[in-house]
Each structure stands twice: as structure tokens, then as C-alpha cells.
Design a protein around this motif. Structure first.
Motif, PDB file in Angstrom:
ATOM      1  N   LEU A  25      -8.655  -6.991  47.403  1.00 34.62           N
ATOM      2  CA  LEU A  25      -7.390  -7.040  46.664  1.00 34.62           C
ATOM      3  C   LEU A  25      -6.251  -7.321  47.627  1.00 34.62           C
ATOM      4  CD1 LEU A  25      -6.105  -6.653  43.868  1.00 34.62           C
ATOM      5  CD2 LEU A  25      -5.981  -4.200  44.338  1.00 34.62           C
ATOM      6  N   GLU A  26      -5.459  -8.342  47.293  1.00 36.98           N
ATOM      7  CA  GLU A  26      -4.357  -8.751  48.154  1.00 36.98           C
ATOM      8  C   GLU A  26      -3.024  -8.186  47.642  1.00 36.98           C
ATOM      9  OE1 GLU A  26      -4.859 -12.083  45.084  1.00 36.98           O
ATOM     10  OE2 GLU A  26      -6.156 -10.717  46.237  1.00 36.98           O
ATOM     11  N   PRO A  27      -2.006  -8.120  48.501  1.00 31.63           N
ATOM     12  CA  PRO A  27      -0.686  -7.636  48.083  1.00 31.63           C
ATOM     13  C   PRO A  27      -0.144  -8.448  46.911  1.00 31.63           C
ATOM     14  CG  PRO A  27      -0.789  -7.783  50.471  1.00 31.63           C
ATOM     15  CD  PRO A  27      -2.046  -8.428  49.958  1.00 31.63           C
ATOM     16  N   GLY A  28       0.464  -7.764  45.953  1.00 35.68           N
ATOM     17  CA  GLY A  28       1.059  -8.425  44.797  1.00 35.68           C
ATOM     18  C   GLY A  28       0.106  -8.682  43.652  1.00 35.68           C
ATOM     19  N   ALA A  29      -1.176  -8.379  43.849  1.00 39.94           N
ATOM     20  CA  ALA A  29      -2.174  -8.598  42.790  1.00 39.94           C
ATOM     21  C   ALA A  29      -2.428  -7.309  42.028  1.00 39.94           C
ATOM     22  CB  ALA A  29      -3.471  -9.115  43.391  1.00 39.94           C
ATOM     23  N   VAL A  30      -2.831  -7.456  40.769  1.00 42.02           N
ATOM     24  CA  VAL A  30      -3.191  -6.312  39.929  1.00 42.02           C
ATOM     25  C   VAL A  30      -4.631  -6.531  39.462  1.00 42.02           C
ATOM     26  CG1 VAL A  30      -2.691  -4.994  37.843  1.00 42.02           C
ATOM     27  CG2 VAL A  30      -0.809  -6.063  39.124  1.00 42.02           C
ATOM     28  N   LEU A  31      -5.525  -5.685  39.926  1.00 40.59           N
ATOM     29  CA  LEU A  31      -6.929  -5.774  39.536  1.00 40.59           C
ATOM     30  C   LEU A  31      -7.238  -4.678  38.529  1.00 40.59           C
ATOM     31  CD1 LEU A  31      -9.800  -6.892  39.803  1.00 40.59           C
ATOM     32  CD2 LEU A  31     -10.132  -5.360  41.751  1.00 40.59           C
TER      33      LEU A  31
END
Length: 245
Positions: A25-31
Motif C-alpha cells: 500500500l502506497e501513500p495516498g491510497a485507500v485499500l
């Protein structure tokens, strides 16, 4: 990547739990972790948050292994898993002050800021024992965001909330991602994940069936619910085929 999960497995004595979970999971993403109750969502989140140790596999947050470098890894995390741990006899502000002792850079201004973010500032001097379920959930969110975490972990945050409460949680998730945090959120409600996540991870019977961008899901399926049902059906077919081989 802020979060890297590799072959995470946590099995309990009854055989349930989560097995061979891998994603990043990368910064700014919503999983959004989507799956029914008992699918392994909470177990996965508890291992990531350092609350329980994995049977095997690894979790790295900001490059730090959660097991080997617990303090460095978890200093970047804010979480709300299951019901928020609040002291009933204390006020909302007193609960935040207790939590603030664990951080070097959380002052009274930050406490006021998060209370305003969750629309609980006017109740900051009220005791938690007088709060409704929705108000407690909002304080739980305030606690999770107190240290400006790089990774925000929310386990079924809309549980027991009314429509306004659900909309509010989605707004909090969206805002956190906009300012650069990575958000890991779980739900057994496909619609809630569909409205706020940039990616969806389908969990079923302790396994991670797939991880896909929400845009791609919408291009191939009428809804996230339909996508979920299709992935579960495919998994069952594969299990059945393997059984008869």
C-alpha cells in the motif's frame, strides 16, 4: 510503499485466521479489505498493527519490520480495531491526553484539531459514559489520527453507525488519503468499500483471493458486490477442481 505485507499467516488453535496474505500500500491510497465476518480481516489488521504476532510471514511499515523493529514501525500507525478503547469515567479530551503521552509531537492544539475533524470539539469535556455508539466511534477516529499517522488502519469503522455516521467515516478516510496517508479499511459491506477505496482486496475463508484497482473493477463488473461474488465463485470452483484431482 508505506506498507508491505508478505506471506502473512496467523492461524489459531481452531485452524481459523488468515493465511498467505500478501499486498502493498502506497501513500495516498485507500485499500478496502472486503469479506464476510470470519474471513480473516481483523486478524490481518491486528498483525499489521502489532497487536498479535504472525505465525509466519512479514509486515514492514515505512521499511521497518513490525516484529523486529516494533517501535519504529508502529510510530507511523494510527488504528481503530474493533471497539475503541476508551475510559468511560474520563472526558473525551482526557482520553486524548492519555494517548498523547506516547507521542513527542502531539500538543493541545493537535488534540483540538482532531476533535474538530471528527466534530466532537463541543463535547470534549463530556464523559465518555454519556456518549452514543456513534460519538464513541468518532473519538476512536480522533485517537487513530492523533499522531498524523502515515498509515491509518480502520477495522469496520462504520459498524453500528447510522447513514450520517457512515457518510462521515467515508469523509474522514478520503481526507486522510488526500493529505498523503495510506488507509487500510475493512468492511463486510461492499457498498461502503466501493464508495471510498481506490483498491479492493477480496478476503474469504482466511485467504486473500485478489487485489484490484477500483477503476478496473468498475470497468469489468456492475458493482463491487458482483465482483466479490464472482471472485468467491471462482475460488470455490478451483477448490472443487483441486479436490477431485
Amino acid at each position: 510503499m508505506i506498507l508491505e505485507v508478505e506471506n502473512l499467516t496467523k492461524l489459531y488453535k481452531n485452524g481459523r485466521g488468515a493465511e498467505e496474505i500478501s499486498f502493498a500500500l502506497e501513500p495516498g491510497a485507500v485499500l478496502g479489505l472486503l469479506g464476510p465476518n470470519g474471513s480473516g480481516k481483523t486478524t490481518t489488521m491486528k498483525v499489521i498493527a502489532g497487536l498479535i504476532r504472525p505465525t509466519k510471514g512479514s509486515v514492514r511499515i515505512g521499511g521497518f519490520d513490525v516484529t523486529e523493529h516494533h517501535e519504529q514501525a508502529l510510530s507511523q500507525v494510527g488504528c481503530l480495531i474493533e471497539a475503541p478503547a476508551l475510559y468511560e469515567h474520563m472526558t473525551a479530551l482526557q482520553n486524548l491526553k492519555l494517548a498523547a503521552r506516547f507521542y513527542d509531537d502531539v500538543d493541545s492544539n493537535r488534540m483540538d484539531e482532531v476533535l474538530r475533524m471528527v466534530e466532537m470539539h463541543k463535547y470534549k469535556n463530556d464523559k465518555v459514559s454519556s456518549f452514543s455508539l456513534g460519538m464513541r466511534q468518532r473519538i476512536g477516529l480522533a485517537l487513530a489520527m492523533l499522531s498524523k499517522p502515515k498509515l491509518l488502519i480502520l477495522d469496520e469503522p462504520a459498524n453500528g453507525l447510522d447513514i450520517e455516521g457512515m457518510i462521515f467515516v467515508r469523509a474522514v478516510v478520503t481526507k486522510a488519503a488526500e493529505i498523503g496517508a495510506a488507509v487500510l479499511i475493512s468492511s463486510h459491506l461492499a457498498h461502503e468499500i466501493e464508495l471510498c477505496a481506490t483498491k479492493a482486496a477480496i478476503m474469504y475463508s482466511g485467504r486473500l483471493l485478489c487485489v484490484e484497482n477500483m477503476e478496473s473493477i468498475k470497468e469489468t463488473s456492475p458493482s463491487l458486490e458482483d465482483y466479490f461474488l464472482a471472485q468467491v465463485a471462482k475460488s470455490k470452483q478451483m477448490d472443487q477442481s483441486a479436490f477431485f484431482c
